[in-house]
Design an enzyme around this catalytic site. Structure first.
Site, PDB file in Angstrom:
ATOM      1  N   HIS A 209      50.801  34.608  15.096  1.00 60.94           N
ATOM      2  CA  HIS A 209      51.059  35.847  14.370  1.00 60.94           C
ATOM      3  C   HIS A 209      50.803  35.652  12.870  1.00 60.94           C
ATOM      4  O   HIS A 209      51.464  36.253  12.046  1.00 60.94           O
ATOM      5  CB  HIS A 209      52.507  36.295  14.582  1.00 60.94           C
ATOM      6  N   GLN A 210      49.854  34.826  12.506  1.00 60.84           N
ATOM      7  CA  GLN A 210      49.613  34.543  11.085  1.00 60.84           C
ATOM      8  C   GLN A 210      49.165  35.808  10.345  1.00 60.84           C
ATOM      9  O   GLN A 210      48.337  36.572  10.847  1.00 60.84           O
ATOM     10  CB  GLN A 210      48.527  33.468  10.929  1.00 60.84           C
TER      11      GLN A 210
END
Length: 254
Positions: A209-210
């Protein structure tokens, strides 16, 4: 700037039942595939996640009085269910899988894994270009757990997930904590706060989920890369259209 949702995969519940957990075989079962096309069956559950819980911890980085900072993802399976494919993908070493998770294959008992995910990390990473070749993979530096509050929030979230074992339904299923410790933490009293701290450090991993490396914001913000229309500031006819434009880790999945 790069923020990510660090997860702890170190808790597994084992039931006295069989035949209900998700397994790799479900993906190839003709009955499940037929049910899927009719909108039923286990394959309709996205990523085998059967329930989500949003909680607020004492150490967290919430953005408001009632804003949660930890999520519990109830996975209707465990890391053994796909024969090390998922465990390997999140960086869990084979020796850990063989010691902790492989015995669950032989037992054939149902399992649930309450994954603990940190929404708003205080530990912030960054990205670097590997070289001048645009096709080269970038270098990602997550800096996970460089701020001590992140570790404590994940410990608190992990302990919250254990409260499910005290509920009447889980007791009816004979649910219990899978008690084989990971090798790196076997010298610490199992299920103590220090054990969970060790487990989080040993097998904490990304959920991919960067965000934040191409921050969206006004041109007056020197840290912003794209406008609200995702146009790159100062470059004509170039847009960035992916989760890198999200300025901060959201309270939810990207």
């Amino acid at each position: 700037y790069m923020a990510d949702h660090l997860c702890h995969y170190g808790v597994t519940f084992v039931m006295n039942t069989t035949g209900n957990s998700f397994t790799l075989a479900d993906s190839f079962n003709p009955f499940h595939i037929l049910n899927y096309w009719n909108g039923r069956g286990p394959l309709t559950v996205i990523g085998a996640i059967e329930a989500l819980s949003f909680i607020k911890t004492k150490s967290g980085n919430s953005r408001g009085a009632d804003d949660p900072d930890v999520e519990i993802l109830a996975l209707g399976a465990s890391l053994h269910s796909d024969y090390n494919i998922g465990a390997s993908a999140i960086g869990i070493k084979k020796e850990i899988y063989d010691k902790v998770h492989r015995p669950l294959i032989r037992s054939r008992l149902d399992t649930i894994t309450p994954i603990t995910m940190l929404f708003h990390p205080k530990s912030i990473g960054y990205l670097e270009l590997r070289d001048a070749n645009p096709l080269s993979s970038p270098k990602l530096y997550s800096n996970f757990l460089t701020h001590p509050d992140d570790l404590e929030s994940l410990v608190e979230g992990t302990k919250f997930s254990l409260r499910m074992l005290e509920t009447p339904m889980f007791k009816k299923l004979g649910a219990r904590l899978h008690s084989i410790p990971i090798p790196q933490c076997s010298h610490i009293h199992f299920a103590s706060d220090d054990y969970w701290r060790c487990s989080i450090r040993a097998i904490g991993s990304t959920l991919h989920h960067q965000v934040g490396t191409c921050k969206m914001g006004p041109a007056t913000d020197q840290t912003a890369v794209v406008s609200p229309k995702l146009k790159v500031h100062g470059i004509h006819r170039l847009r960035v259209v992916d989760t890198s434009i999200i300025p901060e880790a959201p309270t939810g999945h990207t």
